[in-house]
Scaffold this motif. Structure first.
Motif, mmCIF file in Angstrom:
data_model
loop_
_atom_site.group_PDB
_atom_site.id
_atom_site.type_symbol
_atom_site.label_atom_id
_atom_site.label_comp_id
_atom_site.label_asym_id
_atom_site.label_seq_id
_atom_site.Cartn_x
_atom_site.Cartn_y
_atom_site.Cartn_z
ATOM 1 N N ALA A 154 15.088 -30.549 21.114
ATOM 2 C CA ALA A 154 15.443 -30.545 22.354
ATOM 3 C C ALA A 154 15.267 -32.044 22.864
ATOM 4 N N THR A 158 19.600 -25.515 22.791
ATOM 5 C CA THR A 158 19.479 -24.680 24.082
ATOM 6 C C THR A 158 19.465 -23.295 23.488
ATOM 7 N N TRP A 197 17.137 -22.386 30.033
ATOM 8 C CA TRP A 197 16.354 -23.677 29.939
ATOM 9 C C TRP A 197 15.105 -23.841 30.715
ATOM 10 N N GLY A 204 13.894 -28.441 29.253
ATOM 11 C CA GLY A 204 15.161 -28.240 28.784
ATOM 12 C C GLY A 204 16.318 -28.898 29.827
ATOM 13 N N GLN A 243 19.219 -31.733 29.119
ATOM 14 C CA GLN A 243 20.399 -31.605 29.125
ATOM 15 C C GLN A 243 21.091 -32.648 29.981
ATOM 16 N N VAL A 271 21.013 -25.935 36.340
ATOM 17 C CA VAL A 271 21.708 -26.873 35.372
ATOM 18 C C VAL A 271 22.993 -27.024 35.662
#
Length: 447
Positions: free
Chosen positions: A98, A120, A139, A143, A147, A194
Protein backbone atom coordinates in the motif's frame (compact mmCIF):
# COMPACT_ATOMS: atom_id res chain seq x y z
CA UNK A 1 -32.28 -12.07 -57.79
CA UNK A 2 -29.44 -10.41 -59.74
CA UNK A 3 -25.78 -11.31 -59.27
CA UNK A 4 -25.01 -7.91 -57.63
CA UNK A 5 -27.89 -8.30 -55.17
CA UNK A 6 -26.71 -11.78 -54.23
CA UNK A 7 -23.18 -10.51 -53.57
CA UNK A 8 -24.49 -7.71 -51.39
CA UNK A 9 -26.64 -10.13 -49.39
CA UNK A 10 -23.71 -12.50 -48.82
CA UNK A 11 -21.51 -9.59 -47.73
CA UNK A 12 -24.13 -8.48 -45.20
CA UNK A 13 -24.55 -12.05 -43.95
CA UNK A 14 -20.77 -12.36 -43.55
CA UNK A 15 -20.61 -9.17 -41.46
CA UNK A 16 -18.47 -7.29 -43.93
CA UNK A 17 -21.10 -4.62 -44.60
CA UNK A 18 -23.41 -3.09 -42.03
CA UNK A 19 -25.82 -0.23 -41.98
CA UNK A 20 -24.94 2.87 -39.93
CA UNK A 21 -25.59 2.18 -36.27
CA UNK A 22 -25.54 -1.57 -36.80
CA UNK A 23 -23.74 -4.22 -34.77
CA UNK A 24 -20.49 -4.11 -36.74
CA UNK A 25 -20.23 -0.32 -36.32
CA UNK A 26 -20.77 -0.64 -32.59
CA UNK A 27 -18.12 -3.34 -32.37
CA UNK A 28 -15.72 -1.14 -34.31
CA UNK A 29 -16.29 1.80 -32.01
CA UNK A 30 -15.83 -0.45 -29.00
CA UNK A 31 -12.56 -1.81 -30.37
CA UNK A 32 -11.26 1.70 -31.00
CA UNK A 33 -12.24 2.71 -27.48
CA UNK A 34 -10.46 -0.28 -25.95
CA UNK A 35 -7.38 0.43 -28.06
CA UNK A 36 -7.31 4.03 -26.86
CA UNK A 37 -7.81 2.89 -23.27
CA UNK A 38 -4.93 0.43 -23.57
CA UNK A 39 -2.66 3.10 -25.04
CA UNK A 40 -3.58 5.51 -22.23
CA UNK A 41 -3.24 3.23 -19.24
CA UNK A 42 -0.78 0.49 -20.18
CA UNK A 43 2.18 2.48 -21.47
CA UNK A 44 4.32 1.96 -18.39
CA UNK A 45 7.37 3.53 -20.10
CA UNK A 46 5.95 7.02 -19.66
CA UNK A 47 7.78 9.09 -17.08
CA UNK A 48 6.85 12.49 -15.77
CA UNK A 49 8.72 15.65 -16.82
CA UNK A 50 8.90 16.97 -13.27
CA UNK A 51 11.30 14.67 -11.34
CA UNK A 52 11.66 15.69 -7.70
CA UNK A 53 14.83 17.55 -6.72
CA UNK A 54 16.85 16.47 -3.67
CA UNK A 55 17.07 20.00 -2.22
CA UNK A 56 14.98 23.15 -1.95
CA UNK A 57 11.20 23.29 -1.60
CA UNK A 58 10.78 20.24 -3.83
CA UNK A 59 13.24 18.39 -1.63
CA UNK A 60 11.10 19.20 1.40
CA UNK A 61 8.07 17.80 -0.43
CA UNK A 62 10.03 14.65 -1.16
CA UNK A 63 10.95 14.31 2.51
CA UNK A 64 7.28 14.58 3.42
CA UNK A 65 6.60 11.90 0.83
CA UNK A 66 9.03 9.54 2.58
CA UNK A 67 7.29 10.23 5.89
CA UNK A 68 3.91 9.44 4.30
CA UNK A 69 5.25 6.15 2.95
CA UNK A 70 6.65 5.07 6.32
CA UNK A 71 3.42 5.96 8.13
CA UNK A 72 1.31 4.20 5.51
CA UNK A 73 3.35 1.02 5.70
CA UNK A 74 3.36 1.01 9.51
CA UNK A 75 -0.29 1.90 10.13
CA UNK A 76 -1.65 -0.29 7.33
CA UNK A 77 0.39 -3.22 8.59
CA UNK A 78 -0.83 -2.64 12.17
CA UNK A 79 -4.47 -2.49 11.05
CA UNK A 80 -4.23 -5.66 8.98
CA UNK A 81 -2.31 -7.48 11.73
CA UNK A 82 -5.40 -7.05 13.90
CA UNK A 83 -7.48 -9.17 11.54
CA UNK A 84 -7.97 -12.79 12.57
CA UNK A 85 -5.73 -15.12 10.63
CA UNK A 86 -3.43 -12.41 9.24
CA UNK A 87 0.16 -12.99 10.31
CA UNK A 88 2.63 -10.23 11.07
CA UNK A 89 4.66 -10.97 7.93
CA UNK A 90 1.61 -10.87 5.70
CA UNK A 91 0.41 -7.66 7.33
CA UNK A 92 3.81 -6.01 6.75
CA UNK A 93 3.87 -7.17 3.12
CA UNK A 94 0.38 -5.75 2.52
CA UNK A 95 1.34 -2.49 4.24
CA UNK A 96 4.42 -2.25 2.02
CA UNK A 97 2.26 -2.89 -1.05
CA UNK A 98 0.00 0.00 0.00
CA UNK A 99 2.88 2.43 0.70
CA UNK A 100 5.21 1.67 -2.23
CA UNK A 101 2.97 3.33 -4.88
CA UNK A 102 3.22 6.64 -3.02
CA UNK A 103 7.00 6.60 -3.42
CA UNK A 104 6.79 5.74 -7.12
CA UNK A 105 3.98 8.16 -8.00
CA UNK A 106 6.14 11.29 -8.62
CA UNK A 107 8.11 9.56 -11.41
CA UNK A 108 5.66 6.99 -12.81
CA UNK A 109 2.13 7.89 -11.75
CA UNK A 110 0.34 5.33 -13.94
CA UNK A 111 2.52 2.46 -12.73
CA UNK A 112 1.92 3.59 -9.16
CA UNK A 113 -1.82 3.73 -9.82
CA UNK A 114 -1.86 0.13 -11.08
CA UNK A 115 0.18 -0.94 -8.05
CA UNK A 116 -2.29 0.82 -5.72
CA UNK A 117 -5.19 -1.05 -7.34
CA UNK A 118 -3.37 -4.34 -6.86
CA UNK A 119 -2.65 -3.49 -3.22
CA UNK A 120 -6.32 -2.60 -2.74
CA UNK A 121 -7.46 -5.96 -4.08
CA UNK A 122 -4.88 -7.86 -1.99
CA UNK A 123 -5.80 -6.05 1.24
CA UNK A 124 -9.53 -6.44 0.53
CA UNK A 125 -9.20 -10.18 -0.09
CA UNK A 126 -7.09 -10.65 3.04
CA UNK A 127 -9.66 -8.87 5.18
CA UNK A 128 -12.67 -10.51 3.52
CA UNK A 129 -11.35 -14.04 3.92
CA UNK A 130 -10.67 -13.54 7.64
CA UNK A 131 -14.03 -12.17 8.70
CA UNK A 132 -13.00 -8.59 9.50
CA UNK A 133 -15.28 -5.71 10.37
CA UNK A 134 -16.34 -4.34 6.99
CA UNK A 135 -16.55 -0.70 8.14
CA UNK A 136 -13.02 -0.13 6.72
CA UNK A 137 -13.46 -2.22 3.63
CA UNK A 138 -12.38 -2.50 0.81
CA UNK A 139 -10.09 0.46 1.69
CA UNK A 140 -8.90 1.04 5.21
CA UNK A 141 -8.58 4.64 6.38
CA UNK A 142 -4.86 4.51 5.56
CA UNK A 143 -5.65 2.87 2.24
CA UNK A 144 -7.98 5.76 1.38
CA UNK A 145 -5.14 8.21 2.07
CA UNK A 146 -2.68 6.23 -0.08
CA UNK A 147 -5.16 5.99 -2.95
CA UNK A 148 -5.90 9.72 -2.85
CA UNK A 149 -2.18 10.63 -2.91
CA UNK A 150 -1.47 8.38 -5.89
CA UNK A 151 -4.42 9.68 -7.88
CA UNK A 152 -3.45 13.26 -7.06
CA UNK A 153 -0.13 12.63 -8.82
CA UNK A 154 -2.00 11.11 -11.76
CA UNK A 155 -4.13 14.25 -11.98
CA UNK A 156 -1.05 16.47 -11.85
CA UNK A 157 0.86 14.71 -14.67
CA UNK A 158 -1.65 12.95 -16.95
CA UNK A 159 -4.01 14.20 -19.64
CA UNK A 160 -7.63 14.90 -18.78
CA UNK A 161 -8.90 11.78 -20.54
CA UNK A 162 -6.51 9.57 -18.57
CA UNK A 163 -7.58 11.27 -15.34
CA UNK A 164 -11.22 10.43 -16.02
CA UNK A 165 -10.36 6.87 -17.01
CA UNK A 166 -8.34 6.19 -13.86
CA UNK A 167 -11.07 7.60 -11.62
CA UNK A 168 -13.78 5.50 -13.32
CA UNK A 169 -11.73 2.30 -13.12
CA UNK A 170 -10.93 2.92 -9.45
CA UNK A 171 -14.61 3.50 -8.63
CA UNK A 172 -15.60 0.44 -10.70
CA UNK A 173 -13.09 -1.75 -8.86
CA UNK A 174 -14.47 -0.64 -5.51
CA UNK A 175 -18.01 -1.31 -6.71
CA UNK A 176 -17.10 -4.83 -7.87
CA UNK A 177 -15.42 -5.63 -4.55
CA UNK A 178 -18.35 -4.34 -2.52
CA UNK A 179 -21.07 -6.06 -4.55
CA UNK A 180 -19.25 -9.41 -4.43
CA UNK A 181 -18.43 -9.29 -0.72
CA UNK A 182 -19.38 -12.17 1.57
CA UNK A 183 -20.77 -9.84 4.24
CA UNK A 184 -23.93 -7.76 3.97
CA UNK A 185 -24.01 -6.61 0.31
CA UNK A 186 -26.15 -3.61 1.23
CA UNK A 187 -23.17 -2.06 3.04
CA UNK A 188 -21.03 0.06 0.71
CA UNK A 189 -18.04 0.34 3.04
CA UNK A 190 -15.47 2.99 2.15
CA UNK A 191 -16.12 2.82 -1.59
CA UNK A 192 -18.32 6.01 -1.77
CA UNK A 193 -15.80 7.95 0.31
CA UNK A 194 -12.95 6.98 -2.01
CA UNK A 195 -14.99 7.91 -5.12
CA UNK A 196 -15.99 11.32 -3.75
CA UNK A 197 -12.67 12.28 -2.15
CA UNK A 198 -10.57 11.26 -5.15
CA UNK A 199 -12.90 13.15 -7.50
CA UNK A 200 -12.63 16.34 -5.42
CA UNK A 201 -8.85 16.06 -5.05
CA UNK A 202 -8.34 15.40 -8.77
CA UNK A 203 -10.49 18.38 -9.75
CA UNK A 204 -8.54 20.65 -7.40
CA UNK A 205 -5.18 19.34 -8.69
CA UNK A 206 -6.22 19.82 -12.32
CA UNK A 207 -7.27 23.39 -11.56
CA UNK A 208 -3.98 24.07 -9.77
CA UNK A 209 -2.03 22.56 -12.67
CA UNK A 210 -3.90 24.73 -15.18
CA UNK A 211 -3.12 27.84 -13.15
CA UNK A 212 0.54 26.84 -12.87
CA UNK A 213 0.81 26.17 -16.61
CA UNK A 214 -0.87 29.51 -17.37
CA UNK A 215 1.60 31.38 -15.14
CA UNK A 216 4.52 29.59 -16.77
CA UNK A 217 3.27 30.45 -20.25
CA UNK A 218 2.73 34.04 -19.16
CA UNK A 219 6.32 34.24 -17.94
CA UNK A 220 7.56 32.88 -21.27
CA UNK A 221 5.41 35.35 -23.20
CA UNK A 222 6.61 38.21 -21.00
CA UNK A 223 10.21 37.28 -21.73
CA UNK A 224 9.49 37.10 -25.45
CA UNK A 225 7.72 40.45 -25.31
CA UNK A 226 10.66 42.07 -23.53
CA UNK A 227 13.06 40.65 -26.13
CA UNK A 228 10.87 41.85 -28.97
CA UNK A 229 10.54 45.28 -27.36
CA UNK A 230 14.32 45.56 -27.07
CA UNK A 231 14.73 44.46 -30.69
CA UNK A 232 12.11 47.00 -31.79
CA UNK A 233 13.89 49.78 -29.91
CA UNK A 234 17.19 48.80 -31.50
CA UNK A 235 15.68 48.78 -34.99
CA UNK A 236 14.01 52.12 -34.35
CA UNK A 237 17.30 53.67 -33.25
CA UNK A 238 19.08 52.21 -36.24
CA UNK A 239 16.43 53.65 -38.54
CA UNK A 240 16.82 57.04 -36.89
CA UNK A 241 20.61 56.89 -37.32
CA UNK A 242 20.19 55.79 -40.93
CA UNK A 243 17.89 58.74 -41.64
CA UNK A 244 20.40 61.19 -40.24
CA UNK A 245 23.38 59.60 -41.97
CA UNK A 246 21.35 59.67 -45.17
CA UNK A 247 21.16 63.44 -44.85
CA UNK A 248 24.90 63.65 -44.23
CA UNK A 249 25.84 61.43 -47.17
CA UNK A 250 23.28 63.06 -49.44
CA UNK A 251 24.80 66.46 -48.72
CA UNK A 252 28.30 65.33 -49.60
CA UNK A 253 27.16 63.48 -52.73
CA UNK A 254 25.32 66.59 -53.89
CA UNK A 255 28.47 68.67 -53.39
CA UNK A 256 30.49 66.14 -55.42
CA UNK A 257 27.98 66.28 -58.28
CA UNK A 258 27.95 70.09 -58.30
CA UNK A 259 31.76 70.36 -58.20
CA UNK A 260 32.12 67.82 -60.99
CA UNK A 261 29.67 69.83 -63.10
CA UNK A 262 31.45 73.14 -62.42
CA UNK A 263 35.00 71.81 -62.81
CA UNK A 264 34.87 71.93 -66.62
CA UNK A 265 34.38 75.68 -66.51
CA UNK A 266 37.37 76.31 -64.24
CA UNK A 267 39.95 75.27 -66.84
CA UNK A 268 40.41 76.82 -70.28
CA UNK A 269 40.33 74.29 -73.09
CA UNK A 270 40.32 71.18 -70.90
CA UNK A 271 41.32 67.97 -72.69
CA UNK A 272 38.45 65.66 -73.75
CA UNK A 273 39.65 62.92 -71.42
CA UNK A 274 39.36 65.27 -68.42
CA UNK A 275 35.88 66.40 -69.48
CA UNK A 276 34.81 62.77 -69.83
CA UNK A 277 36.14 62.04 -66.32
CA UNK A 278 34.15 64.93 -64.86
CA UNK A 279 31.02 63.72 -66.69
CA UNK A 280 31.55 60.20 -65.33
CA UNK A 281 32.11 61.50 -61.79
CA UNK A 282 28.96 63.58 -61.91
CA UNK A 283 26.89 60.73 -63.38
CA UNK A 284 28.07 58.31 -60.72
CA UNK A 285 27.40 60.85 -57.96
CA UNK A 286 23.89 61.52 -59.25
CA UNK A 287 23.16 57.80 -59.58
CA UNK A 288 24.44 57.13 -56.05
CA UNK A 289 22.42 60.03 -54.68
CA UNK A 290 19.27 58.81 -56.42
CA UNK A 291 19.74 55.27 -55.12
CA UNK A 292 20.51 56.54 -51.63
CA UNK A 293 17.33 58.62 -51.54
CA UNK A 294 15.29 55.76 -52.91
CA UNK A 295 16.49 53.24 -50.30
CA UNK A 296 17.15 55.26 -47.18
CA UNK A 297 14.51 57.88 -47.88
CA UNK A 298 11.90 55.20 -47.16
CA UNK A 299 12.98 55.30 -43.51
CA UNK A 300 11.62 58.79 -43.04
CA UNK A 301 8.41 59.21 -41.10
CA UNK A 302 5.35 60.67 -42.72
CA UNK A 303 5.93 63.99 -40.97
CA UNK A 304 9.52 64.16 -42.27
CA UNK A 305 8.45 63.30 -45.81
CA UNK A 306 5.62 65.86 -46.08
CA UNK A 307 6.56 68.11 -49.01
CA UNK A 308 4.77 69.87 -51.80
CA UNK A 309 3.88 67.66 -54.77
CA UNK A 310 6.81 67.43 -57.16
CA UNK A 311 9.33 68.81 -54.69
CA UNK A 312 12.25 66.76 -53.31
CA UNK A 313 12.24 65.99 -49.58
CA UNK A 314 13.39 68.88 -47.41
CA UNK A 315 15.52 67.44 -44.57
CA UNK A 316 15.50 69.32 -41.31
CA UNK A 317 18.78 70.93 -40.23
CA UNK A 318 20.91 68.39 -38.42
CA UNK A 319 22.09 69.38 -34.92
CA UNK A 320 25.78 69.53 -34.08
CA UNK A 321 27.85 70.31 -30.99
CA UNK A 322 27.50 74.01 -31.87
CA UNK A 323 23.96 73.70 -30.47
CA UNK A 324 25.13 72.09 -27.22
CA UNK A 325 24.74 75.38 -25.24
CA UNK A 326 21.09 75.61 -26.31
CA UNK A 327 20.58 72.01 -25.18
CA UNK A 328 22.11 72.74 -21.80
CA UNK A 329 19.91 75.79 -21.35
CA UNK A 330 16.81 73.68 -21.98
CA UNK A 331 17.95 71.19 -19.34
CA UNK A 332 18.61 73.99 -16.84
CA UNK A 333 15.14 75.35 -17.52
CA UNK A 334 13.76 71.97 -16.46
CA UNK A 335 15.36 72.37 -13.00
CA UNK A 336 18.71 70.62 -13.45
CA UNK A 337 22.03 72.12 -12.38
CA UNK A 338 24.37 71.53 -15.32
CA UNK A 339 28.06 72.35 -15.59
CA UNK A 340 29.83 72.13 -18.94
CA UNK A 341 33.60 71.87 -19.41
CA UNK A 342 35.38 71.91 -22.79
CA UNK A 343 38.89 70.42 -22.89
CA UNK A 344 41.21 70.91 -25.79
CA UNK A 345 40.76 73.23 -28.76
CA UNK A 346 37.37 72.96 -30.49
CA UNK A 347 37.66 72.24 -34.21
CA UNK A 348 35.36 71.25 -37.04
CA UNK A 349 34.38 67.60 -36.88
CA UNK A 350 33.15 65.20 -39.55
CA UNK A 351 29.43 65.70 -39.87
CA UNK A 352 28.56 62.16 -38.80
CA UNK A 353 30.76 62.38 -35.69
CA UNK A 354 29.42 65.84 -34.83
CA UNK A 355 25.82 64.65 -35.17
CA UNK A 356 26.41 61.47 -33.13
CA UNK A 357 28.16 63.36 -30.33
CA UNK A 358 25.23 65.75 -30.04
CA UNK A 359 22.63 62.94 -30.08
CA UNK A 360 24.48 60.91 -27.44
CA UNK A 361 24.80 63.94 -25.18
CA UNK A 362 21.13 64.73 -25.70
CA UNK A 363 20.07 61.19 -24.74
CA UNK A 364 22.40 61.12 -21.70
CA UNK A 365 20.99 64.42 -20.41
CA UNK A 366 17.44 63.19 -21.01
CA UNK A 367 18.16 60.05 -18.96
CA UNK A 368 19.60 62.15 -16.12
CA UNK A 369 16.57 64.44 -16.20
CA UNK A 370 14.21 61.44 -16.16
CA UNK A 371 15.89 59.19 -13.59
CA UNK A 372 17.78 61.67 -11.36
CA UNK A 373 15.63 64.79 -11.09
CA UNK A 374 17.32 67.59 -9.18
CA UNK A 375 20.80 66.05 -9.33
CA UNK A 376 23.89 67.99 -10.38
CA UNK A 377 25.16 67.11 -13.88
CA UNK A 378 28.62 67.63 -15.32
CA UNK A 379 29.23 67.53 -19.08
CA UNK A 380 32.80 67.24 -20.36
CA UNK A 381 33.73 67.58 -24.04
CA UNK A 382 37.33 66.74 -24.91
CA UNK A 383 38.91 67.33 -28.32
CA UNK A 384 41.82 65.01 -28.98
CA UNK A 385 44.08 64.45 -31.97
CA UNK A 386 42.28 61.30 -33.06
CA UNK A 387 38.76 61.88 -31.86
CA UNK A 388 36.36 63.50 -29.47
CA UNK A 389 35.49 62.32 -25.97
CA UNK A 390 32.19 63.08 -24.27
CA UNK A 391 31.34 62.42 -20.63
CA UNK A 392 28.00 63.06 -18.93
CA UNK A 393 27.96 62.39 -15.18
CA UNK A 394 25.12 63.03 -12.75
CA UNK A 395 25.38 62.88 -8.97
CA UNK A 396 22.88 60.92 -6.84
CA UNK A 397 19.45 62.59 -6.89
CA UNK A 398 18.31 64.30 -3.68
CA UNK A 399 15.04 62.36 -3.88
CA UNK A 400 14.30 58.95 -5.39
CA UNK A 401 13.37 59.20 -9.03
CA UNK A 402 10.13 57.89 -10.51
CA UNK A 403 9.93 54.14 -11.14
CA UNK A 404 10.97 53.04 -14.60
CA UNK A 405 8.09 52.53 -16.98
CA UNK A 406 7.60 49.27 -18.82
CA UNK A 407 9.38 49.37 -22.13
CA UNK A 408 11.93 51.97 -21.01
CA UNK A 409 15.63 51.39 -20.49
CA UNK A 410 16.67 51.34 -24.17
CA UNK A 411 18.43 54.75 -24.18
CA UNK A 412 21.86 53.26 -23.41
CA UNK A 413 21.28 50.62 -26.07
CA UNK A 414 20.61 53.31 -28.66
CA UNK A 415 23.64 55.39 -27.63
CA UNK A 416 25.91 52.35 -27.81
CA UNK A 417 24.51 51.44 -31.21
CA UNK A 418 25.05 54.97 -32.50
CA UNK A 419 28.66 55.03 -31.27
CA UNK A 420 29.44 51.59 -32.70
CA UNK A 421 28.15 52.51 -36.17
CA UNK A 422 30.94 55.08 -36.58
CA UNK A 423 33.64 53.01 -34.86
CA UNK A 424 33.35 54.55 -31.39
CA UNK A 425 33.04 53.06 -27.93
CA UNK A 426 30.65 53.81 -25.09
CA UNK A 427 30.63 52.88 -21.42
CA UNK A 428 27.73 53.57 -19.08
CA UNK A 429 26.86 52.54 -15.55
CA UNK A 430 26.40 53.52 -11.94
CA UNK A 431 29.18 55.22 -10.02
CA UNK A 432 30.22 54.17 -6.48
CA UNK A 433 28.52 57.22 -4.97
CA UNK A 434 25.15 56.27 -6.50
CA UNK A 435 25.31 58.50 -9.54
CA UNK A 436 25.47 57.55 -13.22
CA UNK A 437 27.96 58.20 -15.99
CA UNK A 438 28.10 57.92 -19.78
CA UNK A 439 31.57 57.97 -21.40
CA UNK A 440 31.89 57.87 -25.17
CA UNK A 441 34.81 58.23 -27.58
CA UNK A 442 34.17 58.91 -31.25
CA UNK A 443 37.15 58.69 -33.65
CA UNK A 444 37.61 61.43 -36.20
CA UNK A 445 40.18 59.57 -38.25
CA UNK A 446 39.88 56.24 -40.03
CA UNK A 447 40.91 53.49 -37.63
Amino acid sequence: MSVEAGRAKRAVDAGRIDEPGGGAARVGRMNRGLTALREDLFDVRVRTERPPAPFGSVGIARGLLYVAVVLTVGIQGAVLAGYPGVSGGLAFALGLAAGAPILLAPQRPLVAWWMSLGATVACALAGESNGHDHIQWPWTAVGVFAQVVVMAYVAFHARLRIIVETWMITALLGLVLVRNAQHDPSHWGTMPAVAVITAIVMVVVVAFRGRSDARRQLAVQSELTATERERSALLEERARIARELHDVVAHHMSVIAIQAEAARYRVDDPPPELLQSFVTIRANAVDALTELRRVLGLLRTEQEAETEPGEPPRPAPLPTLDRLPDLLENVRAAGMTVECVVLGTPRPLPQGVDLSAYRIGQEALSNALRHAPGARVRVEVGYGPTGIALRVHNEPPPLPGPPAREGSGHGVLGMRERAAMIGGTLEAGHTPDGGYHVDVFLPTEEQ
